[in-house]
Design a protein around this motif. Sequence first.
Motif, PDB file in Angstrom:
ATOM      1  N   MET A 190       8.982   1.318   5.284  1.00 52.53           N
ATOM      2  CA  MET A 190       8.974   1.351   6.767  1.00 52.53           C
ATOM      3  C   MET A 190       8.463   2.849   7.190  1.00 52.53           C
ATOM      4  O   MET A 190       7.637   2.895   8.011  1.00 52.53           O
ATOM      5  N   ILE A 191       8.698   3.902   6.281  1.00 49.55           N
ATOM      6  CA  ILE A 191       8.421   5.160   6.786  1.00 49.55           C
ATOM      7  C   ILE A 191       6.790   5.224   6.617  1.00 49.55           C
ATOM      8  O   ILE A 191       6.172   5.737   7.301  1.00 49.55           O
ATOM      9  N   ILE A 192       6.321   4.513   5.289  1.00 44.96           N
ATOM     10  CA  ILE A 192       4.848   4.499   5.201  1.00 44.96           C
ATOM     11  C   ILE A 192       4.059   4.127   6.207  1.00 44.96           C
ATOM     12  O   ILE A 192       3.081   4.355   6.889  1.00 44.96           O
ATOM     13  N   LEU A 193       4.749   2.978   6.778  1.00 41.90           N
ATOM     14  CA  LEU A 193       3.839   1.823   7.670  1.00 41.90           C
ATOM     15  C   LEU A 193       4.034   2.342   9.276  1.00 41.90           C
ATOM     16  O   LEU A 193       3.265   2.144  10.330  1.00 41.90           O
ATOM     17  N   ASN A 257       2.767  -7.755   9.428  1.00 46.32           N
ATOM     18  CA  ASN A 257       3.056  -9.151   7.841  1.00 46.32           C
ATOM     19  C   ASN A 257       3.356  -8.373   6.783  1.00 46.32           C
ATOM     20  O   ASN A 257       4.339  -8.833   6.093  1.00 46.32           O
ATOM     21  N   PHE A 258       2.940  -7.284   6.746  1.00 45.25           N
ATOM     22  CA  PHE A 258       3.228  -6.340   5.618  1.00 45.25           C
ATOM     23  C   PHE A 258       4.538  -6.115   5.110  1.00 45.25           C
ATOM     24  O   PHE A 258       5.216  -5.928   4.191  1.00 45.25           O
ATOM     25  N   VAL A 259       5.021  -5.755   6.438  1.00 45.14           N
ATOM     26  CA  VAL A 259       6.640  -5.520   6.261  1.00 45.14           C
ATOM     27  C   VAL A 259       7.522  -6.680   5.845  1.00 45.14           C
ATOM     28  O   VAL A 259       8.423  -6.487   5.041  1.00 45.14           O
ATOM     29  N   SER A 260       7.205  -7.930   6.644  1.00 46.91           N
ATOM     30  CA  SER A 260       7.657  -9.053   6.100  1.00 46.91           C
ATOM     31  C   SER A 260       7.766  -9.352   4.786  1.00 46.91           C
ATOM     32  O   SER A 260       8.554  -9.803   3.845  1.00 46.91           O
ATOM     33  N   PHE A 261       6.400  -9.087   4.325  1.00 45.12           N
ATOM     34  CA  PHE A 261       6.062  -9.334   2.837  1.00 45.12           C
ATOM     35  C   PHE A 261       6.845  -8.653   2.145  1.00 45.12           C
ATOM     36  O   PHE A 261       7.324  -9.006   0.935  1.00 45.12           O
TER      37      PHE A 261
END
Length: 589
Positions: A190-193, A257-261
């Motif tokens: 989450m920090i990265i995104l 979507n990368f978070v959910s992935f």
Amino acid sequence: MARNKFDVDEQLETPFDFSHFKRAMVYVKRYKWRIILALLLSAISSIVALVGPLLTKEAVDTAIPKGDIPYIVILSAVFLVSIVISVVLGNIRQRIMTKAGQMMIYDIRKDLFAHLQELPFQYYDDRPQGKILVRVVNYVNNVSDMLTNGIINFILEIFNLIFITIFMFSVDARLALVIFAGVPVFIGVMIILKNRQRRAWQKVSNKNSNQTAYLAESINCIRVTQSFARENENAGIFRRLSTAYRKAWMKAVTVNNFVSFSVDNIRAVVDSALYFVGLLIIGYPAVSLGSILAMSNYSSRFWQPIINIASLYNNFVNAVAYLERIFETMDEPVDVKDAEDAYEMPNDIKGEVEYRDVTFAYEEGKNILENVSFTVKPGENIALVGPTGAGKTTIVNLLSRFYDLTGGAVLIDGNDISKVTLHSLREKMGIMMQDSFIFSGTIEDNIRYGKLDATEEEIRAAAKTVCADDFIMGLEKGYKTEMTEGGTQLSGGQRQLISFARTLISDPKILILDEATSSIDAKTEKELQKGLHELLKGRTSFIIAHRLSTIKNCDKIMFISNKGITEAGTHEELMAKKGDYYKLCMAQK
């Protein structure tokens, strides 16, 4: 904000900070008791739902091995009741929050619209209408769910995590620690995104604004488009804008979507580790099969709130981009406003107008008028003529204080207009601009717009004065005839006559007519002049006209050119001078 077009991305004047979110919370606090009730119902619903895995554990470890059928039935009944209670409470909570959310939308949109009503003409000169419209409609809609369900769901999911954690550690602390091992990995993702998400959704906001701006422009000018057969070219422009929006949206969604992935993969690894540790490392009987099944159920429930929080975070990042635009608009300074010590313009003004060394520029360093000075006596009719763009309309706009002066002063009966209230100033004036806009509603409503308490008799009297009564009564429903937006079913001349009646019904002390008869045929204009002759008596009036036949009888004619007044006098005096006015008259013969 600098001048903007439909194909230019808007740049935020200030970055988002937490104070913006605090401002949004002001709207939430107005309905705090509804939110608290909804939160309480949600908490009860969640706690009841968490009883399920414990019932499953009891059934697997105790009731089923003993073959205790009555006990199994009781556990099943309790499980069913817990589901029903959870669903019913969830439904009630949803209804409460839906109503609160709509009320918040109303409040934000009302405040935003009220502020837009006060912004000066310059604000609207600098940006397409569509980019203003999208903030009032689309952006407010997009933040409403975050301010209602988003906030309460975030709090609820935090409580869920706490409750689930308590239940997990009550079943088996060792397996609970295995589940918790994936949390630091999730936080790192989450920090990265974080910054990538905000930038991506800002870009979506920009492209959406551009697309809406062009759509609004295209609808407003559809007749011009079809007249010049520009349909294919315009469709191509709209495709390019839509493609840009689609690409920005897909990129933002990909980041989301990368978070959910990431969460799904972390959860899968944690679940595998749970069974590995429970069955192979700790092993039976140190941990029972029922405990492993219960913990597996709780693991799923533990990561579901985290997934929901991640989704809420995504929505929050999306809403931030819209909140920035909304508050940027609300923070737009009202440059033309009442002074702190402003006073009411006297009701019994005579109508003397004085321009004293007036200088004005729409853009800094580009003066339209410089050191313009003149005095108009009460009741005089003044005509302003000159080439297009010389500043004729600017002069009357400054009298109405649609713009503030760059230098100098404008006085009415000795009252500096910058020191009186805008409302008391403008209610003394009747203004008819070049654009004869007709609002949706009846013809009667359109005329009454100039005086909200006008009677039917006053409305018809005003229409008769401007020679509009005959054509209005010729319509199927007369004054009750419904108009479309812009009055497209009327001719240009008819629209101007209705606008004229709307201006005159307010019985103004000062009358401003900016190309008021430009769309009226010569015969109607001749009749109109007869009615106006009586109306203009005792009123100070400014008339802008390119057809010089309409202003020959004015008390004074001023030729506007080269940032000022180059000539002033009666028609006969200016013709005798054979200067700029004379040349203009000769050019129209």
